[in-house]
Design a protein around this motif. Structure first.
Motif, PDB file in Angstrom:
ATOM      1  N   GLU A 166       0.839  -1.225   0.000  1.00  0.00           N
ATOM      2  CA  GLU A 166       0.000   0.000   0.000  1.00  0.00           C
ATOM      3  C   GLU A 166       0.863   1.260   0.000  1.00  0.00           C
ATOM      4  OE1 GLU A 166      -1.042  -1.962   3.547  1.00  0.00           O
ATOM      5  OE2 GLU A 166      -0.641  -3.174   1.768  1.00  0.00           O
ATOM      6  N   THR A 167       2.001   1.201   0.674  1.00  0.00           N
ATOM      7  CA  THR A 167       2.885   2.365   0.722  1.00  0.00           C
ATOM      8  C   THR A 167       3.389   2.689  -0.685  1.00  0.00           C
ATOM      9  OG1 THR A 167       3.623   1.517   2.854  1.00  0.00           O
ATOM     10  CG2 THR A 167       4.859   3.363   1.939  1.00  0.00           C
ATOM     11  N   LEU A 168       3.867   1.662  -1.385  1.00  0.00           N
ATOM     12  CA  LEU A 168       4.394   1.893  -2.738  1.00  0.00           C
ATOM     13  C   LEU A 168       3.292   2.357  -3.688  1.00  0.00           C
ATOM     14  CD1 LEU A 168       6.837  -1.116  -3.214  1.00  0.00           C
ATOM     15  CD2 LEU A 168       7.448   1.301  -3.071  1.00  0.00           C
ATOM     16  N   LYS A 169       2.093   1.774  -3.526  1.00  0.00           N
ATOM     17  CA  LYS A 169       0.989   2.164  -4.420  1.00  0.00           C
ATOM     18  C   LYS A 169       0.621   3.628  -4.234  1.00  0.00           C
ATOM     19  CE  LYS A 169      -1.107  -2.393  -4.827  1.00  0.00           C
ATOM     20  NZ  LYS A 169      -2.008  -3.335  -4.125  1.00  0.00           N
ATOM     21  N   ALA A 170       0.790   4.140  -3.012  1.00  0.00           N
ATOM     22  CA  ALA A 170       0.411   5.523  -2.725  1.00  0.00           C
ATOM     23  C   ALA A 170       1.451   6.519  -3.247  1.00  0.00           C
ATOM     24  CB  ALA A 170       0.230   5.700  -1.211  1.00  0.00           C
ATOM     25  N   LEU A 171       2.609   6.021  -3.703  1.00  0.00           N
ATOM     26  CA  LEU A 171       3.721   6.934  -4.035  1.00  0.00           C
ATOM     27  C   LEU A 171       3.733   7.496  -5.456  1.00  0.00           C
ATOM     28  CD1 LEU A 171       6.827   5.275  -2.306  1.00  0.00           C
ATOM     29  CD2 LEU A 171       5.794   7.463  -1.791  1.00  0.00           C
ATOM     30  N   THR A 172       2.901   7.009  -6.339  1.00  0.00           N
ATOM     31  CA  THR A 172       2.944   7.391  -7.764  1.00  0.00           C
ATOM     32  C   THR A 172       4.369   7.220  -8.316  1.00  0.00           C
ATOM     33  OG1 THR A 172       1.485   9.187  -7.075  1.00  0.00           O
ATOM     34  CG2 THR A 172       1.944   9.018  -9.409  1.00  0.00           C
ATOM     35  N   LEU A 173       4.757   5.957  -8.437  1.00  0.00           N
ATOM     36  CA  LEU A 173       6.138   5.638  -8.803  1.00  0.00           C
ATOM     37  C   LEU A 173       6.580   6.238 -10.136  1.00  0.00           C
ATOM     38  CD1 LEU A 173       6.222   1.904  -7.695  1.00  0.00           C
ATOM     39  CD2 LEU A 173       7.391   3.832  -6.624  1.00  0.00           C
ATOM     40  N   SER A 174       5.618   6.419 -11.058  1.00  0.00           N
ATOM     41  CA  SER A 174       5.999   6.886 -12.398  1.00  0.00           C
ATOM     42  C   SER A 174       6.620   8.279 -12.383  1.00  0.00           C
ATOM     43  CB  SER A 174       4.776   6.875 -13.317  1.00  0.00           C
ATOM     44  OG  SER A 174       3.777   7.683 -12.750  1.00  0.00           O
ATOM     45  N   THR A 175       6.432   9.024 -11.298  1.00  0.00           N
ATOM     46  CA  THR A 175       6.996  10.378 -11.267  1.00  0.00           C
ATOM     47  C   THR A 175       8.311  10.455 -10.487  1.00  0.00           C
ATOM     48  OG1 THR A 175       5.662  10.924  -9.332  1.00  0.00           O
ATOM     49  CG2 THR A 175       4.727  11.475 -11.482  1.00  0.00           C
ATOM     50  N   VAL A 176       8.826   9.296 -10.053  1.00  0.00           N
ATOM     51  CA  VAL A 176      10.127   9.313  -9.369  1.00  0.00           C
ATOM     52  C   VAL A 176      11.220   9.322 -10.439  1.00  0.00           C
ATOM     53  CG1 VAL A 176      11.633   8.132  -7.719  1.00  0.00           C
ATOM     54  CG2 VAL A 176       9.157   7.980  -7.462  1.00  0.00           C
ATOM     55  N   ARG A 177      12.061  10.329 -10.385  1.00  0.00           N
ATOM     56  CA  ARG A 177      13.052  10.499 -11.453  1.00  0.00           C
ATOM     57  C   ARG A 177      14.479  10.143 -11.034  1.00  0.00           C
ATOM     58  NH1 ARG A 177       9.887  10.076 -14.437  1.00  0.00           N
ATOM     59  NH2 ARG A 177       8.494  11.536 -15.460  1.00  0.00           N
ATOM     60  N   ALA A 178      14.760  10.222  -9.742  1.00  0.00           N
ATOM     61  CA  ALA A 178      16.148  10.149  -9.295  1.00  0.00           C
ATOM     62  C   ALA A 178      16.737   8.744  -9.424  1.00  0.00           C
ATOM     63  CB  ALA A 178      16.243  10.608  -7.844  1.00  0.00           C
ATOM     64  N   ASP A 179      18.056   8.695  -9.384  1.00  0.00           N
ATOM     65  CA  ASP A 179      18.801   7.454  -9.523  1.00  0.00           C
ATOM     66  C   ASP A 179      19.610   7.239  -8.233  1.00  0.00           C
ATOM     67  OD1 ASP A 179      19.629   5.280 -10.878  1.00  0.00           O
ATOM     68  OD2 ASP A 179      20.661   6.368 -12.454  1.00  0.00           O
ATOM     69  N   GLY A 180      20.260   6.095  -8.106  1.00  0.00           N
ATOM     70  CA  GLY A 180      21.233   5.884  -7.030  1.00  0.00           C
ATOM     71  C   GLY A 180      20.780   6.334  -5.649  1.00  0.00           C
ATOM     72  N   TYR A 181      21.667   7.030  -4.939  1.00  0.00           N
ATOM     73  CA  TYR A 181      21.339   7.529  -3.597  1.00  0.00           C
ATOM     74  C   TYR A 181      20.121   8.424  -3.627  1.00  0.00           C
ATOM     75  CZ  TYR A 181      26.046   6.198  -2.343  1.00  0.00           C
ATOM     76  OH  TYR A 181      27.181   5.505  -2.132  1.00  0.00           O
ATOM     77  N   GLY A 182      20.068   9.264  -4.681  1.00  0.00           N
ATOM     78  CA  GLY A 182      18.953  10.201  -4.816  1.00  0.00           C
ATOM     79  C   GLY A 182      17.623   9.460  -4.822  1.00  0.00           C
ATOM     80  N   PHE A 183      17.597   8.316  -5.474  1.00  0.00           N
ATOM     81  CA  PHE A 183      16.368   7.522  -5.525  1.00  0.00           C
ATOM     82  C   PHE A 183      15.950   7.099  -4.117  1.00  0.00           C
ATOM     83  CE2 PHE A 183      14.359   3.307  -5.660  1.00  0.00           C
ATOM     84  CZ  PHE A 183      13.237   3.605  -6.401  1.00  0.00           C
TER      85      PHE A 183
END
Ligand SMILES: Nc1nc2c(ncn2[C@@H]2O[C@H](COP(=O)(O)OP(=O)(O)OP(=O)(O)O)[C@@H](O)[C@H]2O)c(=O)[nH]1
Ligand SMILES: [Mg+2]
Length: 234
Positions: A166-183
Motif C-alpha cells: 500500500e505504501t508503494l501504491k500511494a507513491l505514484t512511482l511513475s513520477t520518481v526520477r532520481a537514480d542511485g542515492y537520490g532515488f
C-alpha cells in the motif's frame, strides 16, 4: 505478509547472483518470490537467472533493453511485483552488501510500519570493509541529506528496505526520477511527507563480494542537489 517479494536490480552481477538467489530461497520465508531486474548485463547475468528458474519456480526475471540506472530498474520492478500480487516488497543489492539473512527481520518489521529502513547507522557505524573515503562520503551524505530535508532518520541513503504494498501504491512511482542515492532519499522523503510510519532496523553492511561498483560522481552530485529540490519544491 502473505505474498512477500524481494526485488534485486542487477548490472553485471554474474559472480553474485547465483549464490544470492540460492541464499534467499533457503531462508524459509513462506511463499517468497524473487524478482531480478536486469538491464541487459553484458556478462550474461540473465542466463544465470534463467538457468535457476527451473529450480526455483517463484524466481522471476524482468529483462530490460539497456542500462537505465538503479532508480528506473526499481520503478519497473516494484510495478511488476505489485501487478503480480505482492503485499510486501524488499529491495536489496545483488552484491551481498545486504545480507539475505536479514530479509525475514525486515519483513517482520512491517507488522508495525509502512516502510522499514535497514540502517547502517543506528548503532554507531555498521559498515564492514569500506575504504575510509567511501565511508566518509556515506556518513557525511546521510547527515547532510537528513539536515536539508528534515527527515529524522539515521540512514536515508541506504538501499536495503521493506515496503508494504500500500505504501508503494500511494507513491505514484511513475513520477520518481532520481537514480542511485537520490532515488533512496526521494522515496523515503515522499513516504515521510505522506505521514507514513517509517522505522529503522539495524543492519550490518559489507563491501560487495564480487564484481565492480557502479557508483559514480554523477550519482553523488545528483543526490547533493536533489535534497534541496525536495526541501524547496516538496
Ligand atoms: N538493473 C540495474 N541495476 C543496477 C544499475 N546500476 C546498479 N545496479 C545494481 O544495483 C545494486 C547496487 O549497485 P552497486 O554497484 O552495488 O552500488 P553501490 O552498492 O552503491 O556500490 P558498490 O557496492 O561499491 O558496488 C547492484 O545489485 C547493482 O548490480 C542499473 O543501471 N540497472
Ligand atoms: Mg553495492
Amino acid at each position: 505478509m502473505k505474498s512477500p517479494w524481494v526485488v534485486i536490480p542487477t548490472y553485471n552481477e554474474k559472480g553474485n547472483i547465483d549464490q544470492m538467489i540460492h541464499d534467499l530461497f533457503t531462508q524459509n520465508i513462506p511463499n517468497l518470490s524473487v524478482l531480478i531486474v536486469d538491464d541487459n548485463s553484458p556478462d550474461g547475468t540473465q542466463d544465470v537467472v534463467r538457468g535457476l528458474q527451473k529450480k526455483y519456480p517463484s524466481l522471476h526475471l524482468l529483462g530490460r533493453e539497456n542500462k537505465q540506472g538503479l532508480g528506473a530498474a526499481y520503478v519497473a520492478g516494484f510495478g511488476f511485483a505489485l501487478d503480480h500480487g505482492a503485499d510486501a516488497i524488499v529491495q536489496m543489492d545483488a552484491d551481498f552488501s545486504h545480507d539475505p539473512k536479514d530479509v525475514a527481520r525486515l519483513l517482520h518489521g512491517l507488522q508495525e510500519a509502512d516502510l522499514i529502513i535497514g540502517s547502517r547507522y543506528s548503532h554507531g557505524i555498521s559498515v564492514i570493509n569500506w575504504p575510509l573515503r567511501r565511508l566518509l562520503i556515506s556518513v557525511f551524505g546521510n547527515v547532510y541529506a537528513s539536515m536539508v530535508t528534515g527527515m529524522p532518520y539515521k540512514d536515508v541513503t541506504g538501499g536495503f528496505k521493506a515496503w508494504r504494498a500500500e505504501t508503494l501504491k500511494a507513491l505514484t512511482l511513475s513520477t520518481v526520477r532520481a537514480d542511485g542515492y537520490g532515488f533512496q532519499v526521494e522515496m523515503n522523503y515522499r513516504t515521510w511527507k505522506m505521514g507514513k510510519n517509517i522505522k529503522e532496523v539495524p543492519i550490518i553492511f559489507t563491501e560487495r563480494r564480487e564484481g565492480q561498483s557502479k557508483m559514480s560522481k554523477s550519482i553523488i552530485w545528483e543526490a547533493f542537489f536533489l535534497v534541496w529540490k525536495l526541501r524547496i519544491f516538496g
